[in-house]
Motif scaffolding. Structure first.
Motif, PDB file in Angstrom:
ATOM      1  N   ILE A 241       0.858  -1.187   0.000  1.00 54.81           N
ATOM      2  CA  ILE A 241       0.000   0.000   0.000  1.00 54.81           C
ATOM      3  C   ILE A 241       0.892   1.235   0.000  1.00 54.81           C
ATOM      4  O   ILE A 241       1.742   1.400   0.879  1.00 54.81           O
ATOM      5  N   ILE A 242       0.695   2.084  -0.998  1.00 53.49           N
ATOM      6  CA  ILE A 242       1.501   3.299  -1.123  1.00 53.49           C
ATOM      7  C   ILE A 242       0.613   4.498  -0.810  1.00 53.49           C
ATOM      8  O   ILE A 242      -0.471   4.648  -1.397  1.00 53.49           O
ATOM      9  N   LYS A 243       1.074   5.332   0.114  1.00 55.39           N
ATOM     10  CA  LYS A 243       0.275   6.467   0.581  1.00 55.39           C
ATOM     11  C   LYS A 243       1.051   7.771   0.491  1.00 55.39           C
ATOM     12  O   LYS A 243       2.289   7.783   0.485  1.00 55.39           O
ATOM     13  N   ARG A 244       0.286   8.844   0.488  1.00 55.62           N
ATOM     14  CA  ARG A 244       0.834  10.177   0.783  1.00 55.62           C
ATOM     15  C   ARG A 244      -0.013  10.718   1.921  1.00 55.62           C
ATOM     16  O   ARG A 244      -1.184  11.020   1.739  1.00 55.62           O
ATOM     17  N   GLY A 245       0.599  10.800   3.083  1.00 56.81           N
ATOM     18  CA  GLY A 245      -0.185  11.107   4.272  1.00 56.81           C
ATOM     19  C   GLY A 245      -1.137   9.970   4.549  1.00 56.81           C
ATOM     20  O   GLY A 245      -0.729   8.808   4.625  1.00 56.81           O
ATOM     21  N   SER A 246      -2.437  10.272   4.649  1.00 58.08           N
ATOM     22  CA  SER A 246      -3.438   9.233   4.893  1.00 58.08           C
ATOM     23  C   SER A 246      -4.125   8.775   3.604  1.00 58.08           C
ATOM     24  O   SER A 246      -4.987   7.896   3.642  1.00 58.08           O
ATOM     25  N   THR A 247      -3.743   9.339   2.464  1.00 57.30           N
ATOM     26  CA  THR A 247      -4.394   9.018   1.196  1.00 57.30           C
ATOM     27  C   THR A 247      -3.694   7.852   0.506  1.00 57.30           C
ATOM     28  O   THR A 247      -2.484   7.907   0.249  1.00 57.30           O
ATOM     29  N   ILE A 248      -4.458   6.811   0.221  1.00 53.33           N
ATOM     30  CA  ILE A 248      -3.903   5.667  -0.504  1.00 53.33           C
ATOM     31  C   ILE A 248      -3.861   6.004  -1.994  1.00 53.33           C
ATOM     32  O   ILE A 248      -4.884   6.297  -2.609  1.00 53.33           O
ATOM     33  N   LEU A 249      -2.672   5.960  -2.548  1.00 50.88           N
ATOM     34  CA  LEU A 249      -2.469   6.287  -3.960  1.00 50.88           C
ATOM     35  C   LEU A 249      -2.516   5.053  -4.850  1.00 50.88           C
ATOM     36  O   LEU A 249      -3.016   5.110  -5.985  1.00 50.88           O
ATOM     37  N   ALA A 250      -1.972   3.958  -4.385  1.00 49.97           N
ATOM     38  CA  ALA A 250      -1.876   2.745  -5.202  1.00 49.97           C
ATOM     39  C   ALA A 250      -1.763   1.525  -4.294  1.00 49.97           C
ATOM     40  O   ALA A 250      -1.301   1.627  -3.152  1.00 49.97           O
ATOM     41  N   ILE A 251      -2.189   0.398  -4.830  1.00 50.09           N
ATOM     42  CA  ILE A 251      -2.051  -0.891  -4.143  1.00 50.09           C
ATOM     43  C   ILE A 251      -1.532  -1.904  -5.148  1.00 50.09           C
ATOM     44  O   ILE A 251      -2.126  -2.095  -6.214  1.00 50.09           O
ATOM     45  N   HIS A 252      -0.414  -2.542  -4.828  1.00 51.66           N
ATOM     46  CA  HIS A 252       0.144  -3.614  -5.653  1.00 51.66           C
ATOM     47  C   HIS A 252      -0.091  -4.939  -4.931  1.00 51.66           C
ATOM     48  O   HIS A 252       0.272  -5.081  -3.762  1.00 51.66           O
ATOM     49  N   ASN A 253      -0.671  -5.898  -5.632  1.00 52.97           N
ATOM     50  CA  ASN A 253      -0.865  -7.235  -5.076  1.00 52.97           C
ATOM     51  C   ASN A 253       0.170  -8.195  -5.650  1.00 52.97           C
ATOM     52  O   ASN A 253       0.424  -8.198  -6.861  1.00 52.97           O
ATOM     53  N   PHE A 254       0.762  -8.994  -4.775  1.00 51.79           N
ATOM     54  CA  PHE A 254       1.756  -9.977  -5.162  1.00 51.79           C
ATOM     55  C   PHE A 254       1.277 -11.370  -4.773  1.00 51.79           C
ATOM     56  O   PHE A 254       0.782 -11.560  -3.662  1.00 51.79           O
ATOM     57  N   LEU A 255       1.420 -12.323  -5.677  1.00 50.93           N
ATOM     58  CA  LEU A 255       1.248 -13.725  -5.325  1.00 50.93           C
ATOM     59  C   LEU A 255       2.550 -14.222  -4.724  1.00 50.93           C
ATOM     60  O   LEU A 255       3.628 -13.944  -5.268  1.00 50.93           O
ATOM     61  N   VAL A 256       2.469 -14.947  -3.615  1.00 48.16           N
ATOM     62  CA  VAL A 256       3.673 -15.461  -2.953  1.00 48.16           C
ATOM     63  C   VAL A 256       3.453 -16.938  -2.643  1.00 48.16           C
ATOM     64  O   VAL A 256       2.509 -17.308  -1.945  1.00 48.16           O
ATOM     65  N   TYR A 257       4.343 -17.781  -3.204  1.00 44.83           N
ATOM     66  CA  TYR A 257       4.181 -19.224  -3.046  1.00 44.83           C
ATOM     67  C   TYR A 257       5.523 -19.896  -3.274  1.00 44.83           C
ATOM     68  O   TYR A 257       6.273 -19.530  -4.184  1.00 44.83           O
ATOM     69  N   LYS A 258       5.829 -20.862  -2.440  1.00 48.67           N
ATOM     70  CA  LYS A 258       7.085 -21.615  -2.548  1.00 48.67           C
ATOM     71  C   LYS A 258       8.305 -20.677  -2.563  1.00 48.67           C
ATOM     72  O   LYS A 258       9.253 -20.875  -3.333  1.00 48.67           O
ATOM     73  N   ASN A 259       8.249 -19.649  -1.721  1.00 51.06           N
ATOM     74  CA  ASN A 259       9.336 -18.672  -1.576  1.00 51.06           C
ATOM     75  C   ASN A 259       9.610 -17.899  -2.857  1.00 51.06           C
ATOM     76  O   ASN A 259      10.728 -17.434  -3.083  1.00 51.06           O
ATOM     77  N   LYS A 260       8.579 -17.719  -3.673  1.00 57.39           N
ATOM     78  CA  LYS A 260       8.700 -16.970  -4.914  1.00 57.39           C
ATOM     79  C   LYS A 260       7.494 -16.055  -5.048  1.00 57.39           C
ATOM     80  O   LYS A 260       6.395 -16.424  -4.646  1.00 57.39           O
TER      81      LYS A 260
END
Length: 356
Positions: A241-260
């Protein structure tokens, strides 16, 4: 004796145990991801497994598979079948048994294609599957065993093993470091978390804004409900979650499995672009992943070579984090060539009209 089991005739725990233990399987083979994928528009699940009836119906192979209909005006043309992840077969099986498993998989896909009147079948193998990314020698396209035409591409992968923050920073391209420094001057902050349902409404609003800005179709909210519920609860995802102050600017979702990890879905506001939130968020996620034993990050399909379109900008963005090109094995089998040719002409005409 080998037999075909439809996914919904298996227990989720049985299916996931096989995904966890088969070296050619990655997150796309997990039950939770297949449930999420079935929420896409015009999509029906056809996934199946190969089981050994003489060994307590142990699952020897998993095949994620969906039928996808074209848009409503073209429904009469029929679906294509798609397997993100492709057939994952237990590589510890004797070679003769593996051959029998492949033959049964090919037979089942053939029957499903005929039953669904499919135009074509597309299969792909996950670059992050341990049997592929950790291979000690060059590999052929695994789909060659099924008689599919090669349709492979490539993906940007970053090897994070034994990398510290200074090495990560020096590995970034100059353009990327410049964007991150701008984001710092813009007083942005980033946090890598395990997401939950409370993030859904914010993410979906940003998703709709992203789709409007890029003139791309939106996903149904049910898809993201699966991501922020079942997928997250299974420990298969992280959100930056990337913010400026309290405003959320962007959200990146990552899949994480088997240490990758895979840079999976993203959504951001117009201000996120102006304030360099995207580069900043991925860089933060990379530094956090190195602290939690993630040894590879896939940034996504690569489009190298001379070009002057949107794909060049997308490729340059993914490349800027210091990755290396890895094979992204794909295969295709066309069942209705005339129909496919007509649809390809229609796609090219639409794209040409858009560029004008």
């Amino acid at each position: 004796m080998l037999t075909v089991l439809k996914r919904h005739n298996c227990l989720a725990s049985q299916w996931n145990h096989a995904a966890d233990n088969i070296g050619g399987a990655w997150a796309w083979h997990r039950w939770e991801l297949l449930e999420a994928r079935s929420n896409w528009a015009r999509t029906s699940d056809l996934s199946f497994a190969i089981a050994d009836q003489q060994d307590n119906s142990k699952l020897l192979a998993l095949i994620p598979l969906v039928a996808v209909l074209p848009k409503r005006a073209q429904h009469f043309l029929g679906p294509h079948l798609e397997s993100t992840g492709g057939p994952a077969i237990d590589s510890k099986l004797p070679r003769r048994t593996q051959d029998k498993v492949r033959a049964l998989i090919a037979q089942e896909i053939e029957q499903l294609a005929q039953r669904e009147a499919a135009r074509r079948v597309d299969l792909s193998c996950p670059p992050l599957a341990p049997d592929l990314v950790l291979a000690s020698h060059p590999l052929p396209n695994p789909l060659c065993h099924f008689g599919y035409s090669d349709a492979s591409t490539q993906s940007w992968l970053l090897n994070l093993a034994d990398m510290g923050e200074n090495e990560i920073w020096s590995n970034l391209e100059h353009r990327c470091r410049k964007q991150i420094n701008k984001a710092k001057r813009n007083q942005l902050s980033a946090d890598l978390i395990t997401p939950d349902h409370s993030l859904l409404d914010t993410y979906y609003a940003l998703h709709l804004e992203t789709c409007r800005r890029n003139s791309i179709p939106r996903h149904p909210i049910g898809y993201f409900e699966s991501i922020f519920n079942d997928v997250a609860e299974a420990g298969l995802s992280k959100s930056c979650i990337i913010k400026r102050g309290s405003t959320i600017l962007a959200i990146h979702n990552f899949l994480v499995y088997k240490n990758k990890a895979l840079y999976w879905t993203t959504a951001g506001s117009n201000d996120a672009l102006k304030l360099c939130a995207n580069d900043f968020g991925i860089w933060h996620a990379i530094t956090e992943f190195t602290k939690h034993s993630v040894d590879h990050l896939e940034c996504g399909e690569a489009f190298p070579g001379p070009r002057q379109d949107k794909l060049k900008g997308l490729n340059d963005f993914k490349k800027s984090f210091g990755g290396t090109l890895y094979p992204y094995f794909r295969g295709q089998k066309i069942y209705r060539p005339i129909t496919e040719a007509i649809m390809e002409i229609a796609r090219n005409l639409r794209q040409g009209g858009t560029k004008k």
